[in-house]
Design a protein around this motif. Sequence first.
Motif, PDB file in Angstrom:
ATOM      1  N   THR A   1      63.647  32.396  44.059  1.00 50.75           N
ATOM      2  CA  THR A   1      63.419  33.335  42.741  1.00 50.75           C
ATOM      3  C   THR A   1      63.851  34.734  42.545  1.00 50.75           C
ATOM      4  OG1 THR A   1      61.261  32.074  42.921  1.00 50.75           O
ATOM      5  CG2 THR A   1      61.015  33.998  41.342  1.00 50.75           C
ATOM      6  N   PRO A   2      64.569  35.054  41.270  1.00 48.51           N
ATOM      7  CA  PRO A   2      65.148  36.276  41.066  1.00 48.51           C
ATOM      8  C   PRO A   2      63.945  37.271  41.276  1.00 48.51           C
ATOM      9  CG  PRO A   2      65.838  34.996  39.478  1.00 48.51           C
ATOM     10  CD  PRO A   2      64.777  34.160  40.162  1.00 48.51           C
ATOM     11  N   PRO A   3      64.220  38.540  41.931  1.00 43.74           N
ATOM     12  CA  PRO A   3      63.058  39.574  42.433  1.00 43.74           C
ATOM     13  C   PRO A   3      62.143  40.044  41.037  1.00 43.74           C
ATOM     14  CG  PRO A   3      65.276  40.466  42.306  1.00 43.74           C
ATOM     15  CD  PRO A   3      65.600  39.151  42.035  1.00 43.74           C
ATOM     16  N   GLY A   4      62.511  40.015  39.924  1.00 44.80           N
ATOM     17  CA  GLY A   4      61.878  40.830  38.635  1.00 44.80           C
ATOM     18  C   GLY A   4      61.060  39.752  37.979  1.00 44.80           C
ATOM     19  N   GLU A   5      61.301  38.276  38.118  1.00 40.36           N
ATOM     20  CA  GLU A   5      60.670  37.625  37.103  1.00 40.36           C
ATOM     21  C   GLU A   5      59.145  37.071  37.723  1.00 40.36           C
ATOM     22  OE1 GLU A   5      63.024  33.954  36.626  1.00 40.36           O
ATOM     23  OE2 GLU A   5      64.937  35.108  36.198  1.00 40.36           O
ATOM     24  N   ARG A   6      58.257  36.928  36.576  1.00 40.13           N
ATOM     25  CA  ARG A   6      57.003  36.969  36.571  1.00 40.13           C
ATOM     26  C   ARG A   6      56.550  35.521  35.821  1.00 40.13           C
ATOM     27  NH1 ARG A   6      58.243  39.563  40.179  1.00 40.13           N
ATOM     28  NH2 ARG A   6      57.255  41.674  40.968  1.00 40.13           N
ATOM     29  N   GLN A   7      55.495  35.101  36.305  1.00 42.72           N
ATOM     30  CA  GLN A   7      54.522  34.254  35.213  1.00 42.72           C
ATOM     31  C   GLN A   7      53.131  34.716  35.073  1.00 42.72           C
ATOM     32  OE1 GLN A   7      54.928  30.311  36.735  1.00 42.72           O
ATOM     33  NE2 GLN A   7      57.289  30.190  36.840  1.00 42.72           N
ATOM     34  N   LEU A   8      52.771  35.001  33.910  1.00 46.10           N
ATOM     35  CA  LEU A   8      51.329  35.356  33.559  1.00 46.10           C
ATOM     36  C   LEU A   8      50.611  33.913  33.094  1.00 46.10           C
ATOM     37  CD1 LEU A   8      49.166  37.245  32.845  1.00 46.10           C
ATOM     38  CD2 LEU A   8      49.885  37.259  30.633  1.00 46.10           C
ATOM     39  N   THR A   9      49.569  33.438  33.871  1.00 37.50           N
ATOM     40  CA  THR A   9      48.637  32.413  33.749  1.00 37.50           C
ATOM     41  C   THR A   9      47.363  32.867  33.194  1.00 37.50           C
ATOM     42  OG1 THR A   9      49.875  31.006  35.042  1.00 37.50           O
ATOM     43  CG2 THR A   9      48.083  30.176  34.378  1.00 37.50           C
TER      44      THR A   9
ATOM     45  N   THR B   1      34.464  30.874  30.190  1.00 32.89           N
ATOM     46  CA  THR B   1      34.999  31.445  31.422  1.00 32.89           C
ATOM     47  C   THR B   1      36.573  31.718  31.131  1.00 32.89           C
ATOM     48  OG1 THR B   1      35.575  29.245  32.497  1.00 32.89           O
ATOM     49  CG2 THR B   1      33.440  30.587  33.006  1.00 32.89           C
ATOM     50  N   MET B   2      37.234  32.602  31.669  1.00 32.53           N
ATOM     51  CA  MET B   2      38.506  33.096  31.400  1.00 32.53           C
ATOM     52  C   MET B   2      39.011  33.524  32.813  1.00 32.53           C
ATOM     53  SD  MET B   2      40.806  34.763  28.629  1.00 32.53           S
ATOM     54  CE  MET B   2      40.727  36.479  29.294  1.00 32.53           C
ATOM     55  N   LEU B   3      40.134  33.009  33.526  1.00 33.97           N
ATOM     56  CA  LEU B   3      40.757  33.628  34.570  1.00 33.97           C
ATOM     57  C   LEU B   3      42.112  33.895  34.280  1.00 33.97           C
ATOM     58  CD1 LEU B   3      40.824  34.578  37.596  1.00 33.97           C
ATOM     59  CD2 LEU B   3      41.496  32.240  38.087  1.00 33.97           C
ATOM     60  N   THR B   4      42.757  35.129  34.608  1.00 32.05           N
ATOM     61  CA  THR B   4      44.000  35.524  34.297  1.00 32.05           C
ATOM     62  C   THR B   4      44.742  35.653  35.743  1.00 32.05           C
ATOM     63  OG1 THR B   4      43.811  37.840  34.015  1.00 32.05           O
ATOM     64  CG2 THR B   4      43.631  36.364  31.972  1.00 32.05           C
ATOM     65  N   THR B   5      46.040  35.534  36.026  1.00 28.62           N
ATOM     66  CA  THR B   5      46.685  35.680  37.063  1.00 28.62           C
ATOM     67  C   THR B   5      48.189  36.081  37.041  1.00 28.62           C
ATOM     68  OG1 THR B   5      47.392  33.124  37.640  1.00 28.62           O
ATOM     69  CG2 THR B   5      45.272  34.144  38.653  1.00 28.62           C
ATOM     70  N   LEU B   6      48.607  36.480  37.896  1.00 29.45           N
ATOM     71  CA  LEU B   6      50.272  37.053  37.764  1.00 29.45           C
ATOM     72  C   LEU B   6      50.737  36.489  39.007  1.00 29.45           C
ATOM     73  CD1 LEU B   6      52.146  38.302  36.004  1.00 29.45           C
ATOM     74  CD2 LEU B   6      51.578  40.481  37.356  1.00 29.45           C
ATOM     75  N   ARG B   7      52.114  36.111  39.073  1.00 34.29           N
ATOM     76  CA  ARG B   7      52.881  35.662  40.168  1.00 34.29           C
ATOM     77  C   ARG B   7      54.462  35.849  39.998  1.00 34.29           C
ATOM     78  NH1 ARG B   7      54.277  29.827  41.823  1.00 34.29           N
ATOM     79  NH2 ARG B   7      54.648  28.844  39.927  1.00 34.29           N
ATOM     80  N   HIS B   8      55.003  36.045  41.251  1.00 28.15           N
ATOM     81  CA  HIS B   8      56.428  36.245  41.266  1.00 28.15           C
ATOM     82  C   HIS B   8      57.114  34.773  41.092  1.00 28.15           C
ATOM     83  CE1 HIS B   8      60.233  37.374  43.719  1.00 28.15           C
ATOM     84  NE2 HIS B   8      60.439  37.242  42.316  1.00 28.15           N
ATOM     85  N   ALA B   9      57.565  34.299  39.937  1.00 35.60           N
ATOM     86  CA  ALA B   9      58.033  32.871  39.820  1.00 35.60           C
ATOM     87  C   ALA B   9      58.968  33.074  38.836  1.00 35.60           C
ATOM     88  CB  ALA B   9      56.854  32.129  39.940  1.00 35.60           C
ATOM     89  N   ARG B  10      59.796  31.904  38.687  1.00 34.88           N
ATOM     90  CA  ARG B  10      60.707  31.697  37.616  1.00 34.88           C
ATOM     91  C   ARG B  10      60.320  31.805  36.221  1.00 34.88           C
ATOM     92  NH1 ARG B  10      65.391  28.323  39.289  1.00 34.88           N
ATOM     93  NH2 ARG B  10      65.887  27.934  37.436  1.00 34.88           N
ATOM     94  N   ALA B  11      61.129  32.787  35.557  1.00 36.44           N
ATOM     95  CA  ALA B  11      60.746  33.181  34.095  1.00 36.44           C
ATOM     96  C   ALA B  11      60.803  31.935  33.273  1.00 36.44           C
ATOM     97  CB  ALA B  11      61.399  34.272  33.543  1.00 36.44           C
ATOM     98  N   ASP B  12      61.740  30.730  33.498  1.00 38.09           N
ATOM     99  CA  ASP B  12      61.822  29.792  32.734  1.00 38.09           C
ATOM    100  C   ASP B  12      60.920  28.674  32.960  1.00 38.09           C
ATOM    101  OD1 ASP B  12      62.656  28.659  35.255  1.00 38.09           O
ATOM    102  OD2 ASP B  12      64.507  27.914  34.794  1.00 38.09           O
ATOM    103  N   LEU B  13      59.872  28.959  33.915  1.00 42.89           N
ATOM    104  CA  LEU B  13      58.462  28.293  33.838  1.00 42.89           C
ATOM    105  C   LEU B  13      58.917  26.646  34.542  1.00 42.89           C
ATOM    106  CD1 LEU B  13      56.723  28.906  30.483  1.00 42.89           C
ATOM    107  CD2 LEU B  13      56.566  30.038  32.850  1.00 42.89           C
ATOM    108  N   THR B  14      59.846  26.696  35.360  1.00 39.16           N
ATOM    109  CA  THR B  14      60.474  25.628  36.176  1.00 39.16           C
ATOM    110  C   THR B  14      59.880  25.728  37.548  1.00 39.16           C
ATOM    111  OG1 THR B  14      62.529  26.044  36.685  1.00 39.16           O
ATOM    112  CG2 THR B  14      62.118  24.682  34.665  1.00 39.16           C
TER     113      THR B  14
END
Length: 486
Positions: free
Chosen positions: A261-269, A391-404
């Motif tokens: 995974t490129p270092p800067g990419e993130r996924q917000l869920t 209910t709602m839960l939000t998370t952030l993780r270091h992962a591919r920005a293209d969502l694959t």
Amino acid sequence: MTKDVIALTPKMPDTRSLLAGLHAGGPELNVTATDDGAVIQLCTAAGRPLVSVEAPLLVHIPGEAERLLGSSMGVPETPFWWTEARASTAVPEAEPLAGSVCGRLTMLLGGTTWPPGAAHTARVAVPDDSTHDERTPASPGAPDDDPTGTTPSALPIVDVLTGSTAVVLADRPLVPLTAWLSDILRATAGSNRALHLVTPAHVRLTLPLRTALAGAPNRWVIQNPAGGYYDGLSGAQLTWQDGTFAPSGTAVADTFRAATTPPGERQLTVSFRTVHAADSDLVLGRALEAAWRHLTGAPPAGWGTAEPVNLPWSPRQLTDLARNRAPAPTHLIAIGTPDRPAVATHRVTRTTAGVAQDTTLTLGYATPAEVPLDVLESLAATLVDEHALTTMLTTLRHARADLTLPARLEAPPVPLSFTLGPPDVRAVGLTHARRPPLTTKPRQLGAPGHPALHYPLGDGTDPEAWAALQNLTSHLKNHPGATRST
């Protein structure tokens, strides 16, 4: 293993063009139909499946072909027709036969074929096997020693079938949750079997397929370049035993640990549930659209029940589908525009409280600075005020920005916030819910008489936020009412 060839055409494949494509193997081949005519199969004289051609799908969503197939190929302007041919590798002639089927479609209708270079229009001669004995196919209760060695003609949509497991072998850069795989998942669940998807190590999954395979007993199985197999989601080394893939100890495959995974990419869920009374005027999907607009400034681009996602976004049509399927649950997929990667899975179910909608929306960002952390509280307030949030839960993780999802170790998500809707706040008790064991006090949302509570947990950089979330949920479960009831 199957090889997929896809024709993208600006015109609908009609009877004449389909017959021309199916004649790619000559008149000696047999043609059969499965799934109520939704899949046409070319078979040898002995009945061995060669190529399965799915019903053409009209795709209205710009960028959907590039999302699933890559941006290097020329794609017809939307709307276009997507026709998928799946060739069995059990017969060497099947793959060029699939290429000829799709090549003939694009010759007659225009468009292009994926993968590039697969299309041609030559007739493919298939040896006559009518007088030869075939290998005994896998069947329920008769496991195979080698999961890559048998193609069961009794169930041609899978590569190996045992009493406990259906195995599908696939090799394409990105494997989506197609209608074919969705049907297999339903069929295996109905027969108390697992689905094990086996791929090479370079293959990635879309988020909807990753979600579908995440729960036991299903697995994503990787053919390790160093030998053997490992789980594509956990890295656990696997062996084929007793007709299924099972862990062989606690070791994690070295290949799985490689960072990709490129270092800067993130996924917000953003995962949330809403519950509404079962009313004839209820329109589903509006909470999903509100969240999408809040985070991107625009509604979803399209929706569907599988990938490719082919329908323009329409809460009204989504509602009609769910009503037609009730009381059975409805599983849906929504996607965004190419400039803002976003994918959501959406599940509609009937409950004793009404109609529940469970949504998991994930957005990709090239850098951490792009993640809109400052709007999460206002998003929670909107869903509480207008969409009956529970209910709602939000998370952030270091992962591919293209969502694959690659078959590699990726950082786990880190909680950002948790929101408790008015019904649960009332059940827990407002006084108890407002005093969690957290360093940051919750924010009160919604009507003063029926408030919701929003609990900030961090900025996505501190893994200790998981401990804070665990302490919060434990606190909410152990409310005074729960103590009295036990």
